[in-house]
Design an enzyme around this catalytic site. Structure first.
Site, PDB file in Angstrom:
ATOM      1  N   GLN A   1     -13.681  -6.714   5.305  1.00 57.66           N
ATOM      2  CA  GLN A   1     -13.132  -5.936   6.405  1.00 57.66           C
ATOM      3  C   GLN A   1     -12.394  -6.842   7.388  1.00 57.66           C
ATOM      4  OE1 GLN A   1     -13.412  -3.035   5.105  1.00 57.66           O
ATOM      5  NE2 GLN A   1     -14.813  -1.896   6.413  1.00 57.66           N
TER       6      GLN A   1
ATOM      7  N   SER B   1     -11.121   4.096   2.344  1.00 51.26           N
ATOM      8  CA  SER B   1     -11.000   2.718   1.860  1.00 51.26           C
ATOM      9  C   SER B   1     -11.120   2.669   0.346  1.00 51.26           C
ATOM     10  CB  SER B   1     -12.089   1.847   2.493  1.00 51.26           C
ATOM     11  OG  SER B   1     -11.912   1.749   3.893  1.00 51.26           O
TER      12      SER B   1
ATOM     13  N   ARG C   1     -46.965   2.788  18.107  1.00 50.59           N
ATOM     14  CA  ARG C   1     -45.671   2.149  18.370  1.00 50.59           C
ATOM     15  C   ARG C   1     -45.793   0.637  18.160  1.00 50.59           C
ATOM     16  NH1 ARG C   1     -41.180   3.819  21.510  1.00 50.59           N
ATOM     17  NH2 ARG C   1     -39.947   2.061  22.280  1.00 50.59           N
TER      18      ARG C   1
ATOM     19  N   ARG D   1       0.849  -1.203   0.000  1.00 58.92           N
ATOM     20  CA  ARG D   1       0.000   0.000   0.000  1.00 58.92           C
ATOM     21  C   ARG D   1       0.876   1.241   0.000  1.00 58.92           C
ATOM     22  NH1 ARG D   1      -5.252   0.265   3.903  1.00 58.92           N
ATOM     23  NH2 ARG D   1      -5.910   2.427   3.553  1.00 58.92           N
TER      24      ARG D   1
END
Length: 418
Positions: free
Chosen positions: A114, A93, A172, A82
């Site tokens: 990941q 990323s 709800r 890298r």
């Protein structure tokens, strides 16, 4: 090896690459990507899952740190160096992935996994990738279903008043009456080369998601408490193809594992070695669970026959002497017992043990072992040689055996339910 199903729209074979980004810098935990998690470098968990998915033409780690390079190679991955330009704290990323894609024109699909998702399993990768290779999606990413009611943050421009974002307080819903919401869990992002380089995105074109269960959605960036993360991984992590319940025999090197590697002389000239009672109990527990334990003494250890006999009497184990290449002797004894390597556990300390550590179904090295042994082992103990490492590995073996038995029982129940 990749499947033959990975073909493009025109029928041509596409190169599918797994790419794990593992920068050396970490503000929270130094070298977090190779920090030991449940006996395995964090990076190793996803590399193992990627390899066993058998879906990739190549598996890469993009890194800027030499220690991460060593771990990556030990797990069979290729290394993409890298560049400093995409290794800064401010680098995204996507920038690192674009650099990889530009320098590897043979790659058609990049599967960014990941490193911080240690509960990833091969079937997750395989099923998600098939959305691209078989169903024609351009990008696929992992999600998890959350049942959480969200509220607007109270700010000055709202006079400190909040408001619901995804539900009506007057109606709800009960949890069982609400499907919840799909949230990215950060485990992986798969995308075509075209999206990455020509459009500058990881999510675009014909987009699809792959839903993972909450128990597999462990993100070390979020789960800062390392011991808690370890418990999740021990329960839900992927430990490889070999089933731990079949382990019948454990070889353990005495010097450096059962002892601290030192031999002392008493005033009367008798040889003495130091052993920890926890390690002796660990051996006894294994034997009680049906695992035979054989202790190995190197010819270079200069351990007398008298001391070897005392060691055998104290532990109740057979003591065998090995030459400079441990594998030659161990292979002979394994064949005599008519066992496959997957039925063998091995604990070693140094370079002569490396091949055995790689071949054994389960293997470990003490915490103070040289890097060459630690990198070859499937499990790296926290404890040092002669200070509880054997007990730690014994408990790890038994934990995996119990986990495998529970899984077998669940599978049996599931089969009987249909």
């Amino acid at each position: 090896m990749a499947s033959d199903m990975e073909v493009g729209k025109n029928g041509e074979k596409r190169h599918v690459a797994a790419l794990i980004l593992a920068r050396g810098g970490s503000k929270g935990i130094p070298l977090k990507n190779i920090k030991m998690l449940a006996g395995v470098p964090l990076l190793g968990w996803v590399l193992r899952a990627a390899a066993d998915a058998n879906m990739f033409d190549s598996i890469w780690v993009s890194t800027d740190h030499e220690d991460i390079v060593k771990v990556s190679l030990a797990f069979g991955a290729k290394v993409h160096p890298r560049s400093p330009e995409v290794s800064r704290d401010s680098s995204s990323s996507l920038e690192a992935i674009q650099e990889f894609a530009r320098l590897h024109p043979e790659v058609d699909v990049v599967c960014n996994i990941q490193a911080t998702s240690p509960c990833l399993h091969p079937f997750h990768v395989k099923e998600a990738l098939e959305k691209i290779t078989l169903e024609g999606y351009d990008s696929v990413f992992s999600v998890v279903r959350r049942h959480q009611f969200r509220w607007r943050e109270a700010k000055k421009d709202t006079d400190g008043v909040t408001a619901p974002l995804n539900m009506n307080p007057n109606k709800r819903p009960r949890r069982q009456d609400w499907d919840g919401e799909l949230c990215e869990n950060g485990s992986f992002y798969f995308a075509s080369r075209d999206l990455i380089l020509n459009h500058g995105v990881l999510q675009g074109g014909k987009m699809g998601y792959y839903e993972m269960l909450p128990e597999y959605s462990v993100d070390i960036d979020v789960d800062i408490d390392w011991p808690v993360a370890e418990q999740r991984v021990l329960r839900f992590g992927y430990f490889g193809k070999d089933k731990p319940e079949v382990v019948q025999l454990m070889f353990c090197h005495v010097s450096g594992c059962l002892t601290d590697g030192q031999t002392a002389l008493s005033a009367s000239g008798d040889e003495m070695v130091h052993m920890n009672t926890r390690d002796i109990m660990g051996i006894r527990i294994l034997k009680r669970e049906g695992v035979e334990v054989v202790l190995l003494v190197s010819n270079e250890d200069d351990m007398s026959e008298v001391l070897s006999d005392k060691l055998s009497t104290r532990t109740g184990c057979e003591v065998k002497h090995v030459g400079g290449e441990t594998l030659l002797d161990v292979e002979k004894w394994r064949e005599e017992k008519k066992l496959d390597w997957k039925e063998v556990a091995f604990m070693g300390f140094d370079e002569p043990d490396v091949e055995c550590l790689k071949l054994a179904g389960l293997s470990a090295a003490p915490g103070d072992a040289p890097a060459v042994a630690v990198n070859a082992a499937r499990y790296a103990c926290r404890a040092r040689g002669g200070q509880g490492a054997v007990r730690e590995f014994a408990e790890h073996i038994l934990l995996l055996k119990r986990k495998a038995k529970c899984q077998m029982e669940r599978d049996r129940i599931n089969r009987e339910s249909f």
